[in-house]
Write a protein that holds these residues in place. Sequence first.
Motif, mmCIF file in Angstrom:
data_model
loop_
_atom_site.group_PDB
_atom_site.id
_atom_site.type_symbol
_atom_site.label_atom_id
_atom_site.label_comp_id
_atom_site.label_asym_id
_atom_site.label_seq_id
_atom_site.Cartn_x
_atom_site.Cartn_y
_atom_site.Cartn_z
ATOM 1 N N SER A 157 0.853 -1.185 0.000
ATOM 2 C CA SER A 157 0.000 0.000 0.000
ATOM 3 C C SER A 157 0.892 1.238 0.000
ATOM 4 O O SER A 157 1.810 1.345 0.816
ATOM 5 N N LEU A 158 0.624 2.173 -0.914
ATOM 6 C CA LEU A 158 1.410 3.401 -1.049
ATOM 7 C C LEU A 158 0.509 4.616 -0.864
ATOM 8 O O LEU A 158 -0.577 4.679 -1.443
ATOM 9 N N SER A 159 0.975 5.588 -0.055
ATOM 10 C CA SER A 159 0.209 6.804 0.163
ATOM 11 C C SER A 159 1.160 7.953 0.517
ATOM 12 O O SER A 159 1.928 7.836 1.475
ATOM 13 N N ALA A 160 1.130 9.015 -0.240
ATOM 14 C CA ALA A 160 1.932 10.214 0.002
ATOM 15 C C ALA A 160 3.425 9.899 0.095
ATOM 16 O O ALA A 160 4.130 10.379 0.961
ATOM 17 N N VAL A 161 3.898 9.063 -0.818
ATOM 18 C CA VAL A 161 5.317 8.707 -0.876
ATOM 19 C C VAL A 161 5.991 9.597 -1.913
ATOM 20 O O VAL A 161 5.548 9.667 -3.054
ATOM 21 N N SER A 162 7.075 10.264 -1.492
ATOM 22 C CA SER A 162 7.752 11.184 -2.405
ATOM 23 C C SER A 162 9.086 10.647 -2.904
ATOM 24 O O SER A 162 9.768 11.302 -3.678
ATOM 25 N N GLY A 163 9.470 9.450 -2.477
ATOM 26 C CA GLY A 163 10.720 8.839 -2.907
ATOM 27 C C GLY A 163 10.890 7.501 -2.242
ATOM 28 O O GLY A 163 9.976 6.981 -1.618
ATOM 29 N N GLY A 164 12.088 6.935 -2.363
ATOM 30 C CA GLY A 164 12.359 5.642 -1.745
ATOM 31 C C GLY A 164 12.062 4.495 -2.680
ATOM 32 O O GLY A 164 11.426 4.649 -3.719
ATOM 33 N N SER A 165 12.545 3.314 -2.281
ATOM 34 C CA SER A 165 12.306 2.110 -3.074
ATOM 35 C C SER A 165 11.791 1.003 -2.164
ATOM 36 O O SER A 165 11.914 1.085 -0.944
#
Length: 104
Positions: free
Chosen positions: A75-83
């Motif tokens: 689940s992804l929410s308000a992610v601005s970077g990263g792996s």
Amino acid sequence: MVTNFDLNATGSTTVDTALMTGVEKVGLGASSATGDTIFTGMTAIKDAQMANGSADLTLTYTAGTTGTADVQNLSLSAVSGGSFSASGVETIARNIKKLKTNHR
């Protein structure tokens, strides 16, 4: 779920889950770019979440946990970077949550 804003990090923060029971979801609830986190010793495939941040998230499963047709929910929410990485998992099923903005 962890929050990781380790501004002095020279590497990743490791969370050993080997002795944890009842865990249904792992991940980052909030993070900075230096808040990279690794969950190790996982004995069953668990849902993962990355929210409100920019750090890397890695899941490491113990030998014999993954097979030949595993699905890792993310689940992804308000992610601005990263792996994101999950060892031994063949498919990653993403659920991307859109944020609503109310303008007046």
